[in-house]
Write a protein that holds these residues in place. Structure first.
Motif, short mmCIF file in Angstrom:
data_model
loop_
_atom_site.label_atom_id
_atom_site.label_comp_id
_atom_site.label_asym_id
_atom_site.label_seq_id
_atom_site.Cartn_x
_atom_site.Cartn_y
_atom_site.Cartn_z
N ARG A 196 0.81 -1.22 0.00
CA ARG A 196 0.00 0.00 0.00
C ARG A 196 0.85 1.28 0.00
O ARG A 196 0.31 2.37 -0.13
N GLN B 183 2.26 2.57 2.63
CA GLN B 183 1.71 3.29 3.79
C GLN B 183 2.43 2.85 5.05
O GLN B 183 2.79 1.68 5.21
N TRP C 118 1.59 3.23 9.28
CA TRP C 118 0.52 3.59 10.20
C TRP C 118 1.12 4.24 11.43
O TRP C 118 1.98 3.67 12.10
N LYS D 194 4.10 12.11 4.11
CA LYS D 194 3.17 13.09 4.66
C LYS D 194 2.00 12.36 5.31
O LYS D 194 1.66 11.23 4.94
N PRO D 195 1.34 12.99 6.29
CA PRO D 195 0.14 12.40 6.86
C PRO D 195 -1.02 12.49 5.88
O PRO D 195 -1.15 13.48 5.16
N GLU D 196 -1.85 11.47 5.85
CA GLU D 196 -3.05 11.54 5.01
C GLU D 196 -3.97 12.68 5.47
O GLU D 196 -4.50 13.40 4.62
N CYS E 269 -4.79 16.14 5.96
CA CYS E 269 -4.06 17.29 5.46
C CYS E 269 -3.90 18.39 6.50
O CYS E 269 -3.08 19.30 6.32
N ASN F 285 -8.37 6.11 11.17
CA ASN F 285 -8.71 4.72 10.89
C ASN F 285 -8.61 3.92 12.18
O ASN F 285 -8.05 4.38 13.17
N VAL G 65 -3.54 6.91 11.99
CA VAL G 65 -3.63 7.66 10.73
C VAL G 65 -2.55 7.13 9.79
O VAL G 65 -1.55 6.56 10.21
N LYS G 66 -2.79 7.33 8.51
CA LYS G 66 -1.88 6.82 7.50
C LYS G 66 -0.81 7.85 7.15
O LYS G 66 -1.09 9.04 7.03
N ILE H 212 1.72 8.53 4.04
CA ILE H 212 1.79 8.15 2.64
C ILE H 212 2.91 8.93 1.94
O ILE H 212 3.40 9.92 2.46
N SER I 70 4.83 11.60 -0.10
CA SER I 70 4.49 12.98 -0.41
C SER I 70 4.70 13.23 -1.90
O SER I 70 5.37 12.47 -2.59
#
Length: 333
Positions: free
Chosen positions: A43, A45, A47, A150-152, A154, A259, A271-272, A274, A276
């Protein structure tokens, strides 16, 4: 306001000083299970788990305890008039970080992804010995904004933070914040200016309380008992920062994409993190992938087949990692 400007400048000075804290190399290591490895690679990702739901939730409460002790001593050692704004502020902080800690309106949402400076640590392998463990190396340069990740959500920001284990240094850092910021309220004219603002505004008493609380949270989230010093831990700390508002911040009207996963019968918020889409060299180098530069397989009964499957997983998802290392440590499985 002059008051808020002084806080902002102090926080900037803090961050500049923190940027000098760097890892021993340019790589920090994240230990995970086999399922964790699959999720991270497939993914792209990571966590970041709520700090209050870590394997040992006392980790985050430890920092609150240190700050509560410092606040108690600070209040006891100052001879200030009863109507002193700095004394009132210290007592509000004491309630927020101590007496009222479990009030859901007081607790600040904080999410952590944990890393070590050591990429082959026996204590970490033991934690994953039954499910199979892996250690992923991530590019990192020191405290400050996280690059290429970056954090999902925003409205959240992510920063690398080095964990501090020495209690004397922890207390010194808390004292420095109080000694630098609270006396601002006693400066001629500034206290009166604060009283003239709406208490709930950014430049009123509550706004000052939120700002100084934000600075203190950034300090104590890095504190941990000396008993864990062998870990040489770093953290990606994800949260909404009062002193670093995001351009997409809409005042809380949009729901934060939190999540949940299950663990031992509990719901665990996360939080995810992901890749950047920045224009910096690190983001461009990894082209939509996490900045993973190495993989090490933990102790296992068959390292050869484990390495083969790991290579297939990495190749499938375009992770160009030249060498898959092995722990070379024997523990009972």
């Amino acid at each position: 306001s002059k008051i808020y400007g002084k806080i902002t400048q102090y926080n900037l000075d803090r961050e500049n000083a923190a940027s000098e804290r760097t890892p021993s190399g340019t790589t920090l290591f994240h230990y995970t299970s086999t399922d964790g490895l699959i999720g991270i690679i497939e993914r792209s990702q990571l966590w970041a788990t709520s700090a209050y739901y870590l394997n040992d939730s006392s980790e985050v409460l430890y920092g609150y305890g240190v700050l509560s002790e410092v606040l108690r001593d600070w209040i006891a050692s100052r001879e200030l008039p009863k109507d002193s704004l700095s004394l009132a502020m210290a007592r509000q902080l004491q309630d927020g970080f101590g007496n009222h800690l479990l009030n859901r309106n007081i607790i600040t949402p904080v999410y952590l992804a944990c890393f070590c400076e050591d990429g082959n640590l026996l204590s970490q392998w033991r934690a994953y010995s039954e499910s199979g463990g892996y250690c992923l190396g991530f590019t990192a340069f020191g405290e400050g904004p996280v690059r290429a990740i970056k954090p999902e959500p925003c409205v959240y920001t992510a920063r690398w933070v080095k964990v501090e284990y020495e209690k004397s240094e922890q207390m010194r850092r808390c004292c420095e914040v109080l000694d630098r910021l609270l006396p601002i309220l006693e400066e001629p004219g500034l206290g009166e200016t604060l009283r003239n603002f709406d208490p709930g505004s950014q430049f009123g008493f509550d706004g000052f309380l939120r700002a100084i609380s934000d600075v203190l949270v950034e300090e104590i989230i890095a504190f941990k008992s000396k008993a864990f010093e062998v870990e040489k831990e770093w953290r990606i700390v994800v949260r909404a920062r009062e002193m670093l508002k995001q351009g997409t911040d809409d005042g809380g009207r949009s729901p934060i994409p939190v999540n949940f996963r299950s663990s031992k019968g509990l719901l665990i918020p996360y939080v995810k993190l992901i890749p950047s889409e920045g224009k910096d060299l690190l983001s461009l180098k990894f082209e939509g992938l996490l900045p993973i530069t190495s993989v090490r397989i933990g102790p296992t009964r068959d390292e050869t087949t484990a390495a083969m499957a790991t290579r297939m997983l990495l190749d499938k998802h375009r992770y160009e990692i030249t060498c898959i290392d092995k722990a070379g440590i024997s523990i009972a499985l």
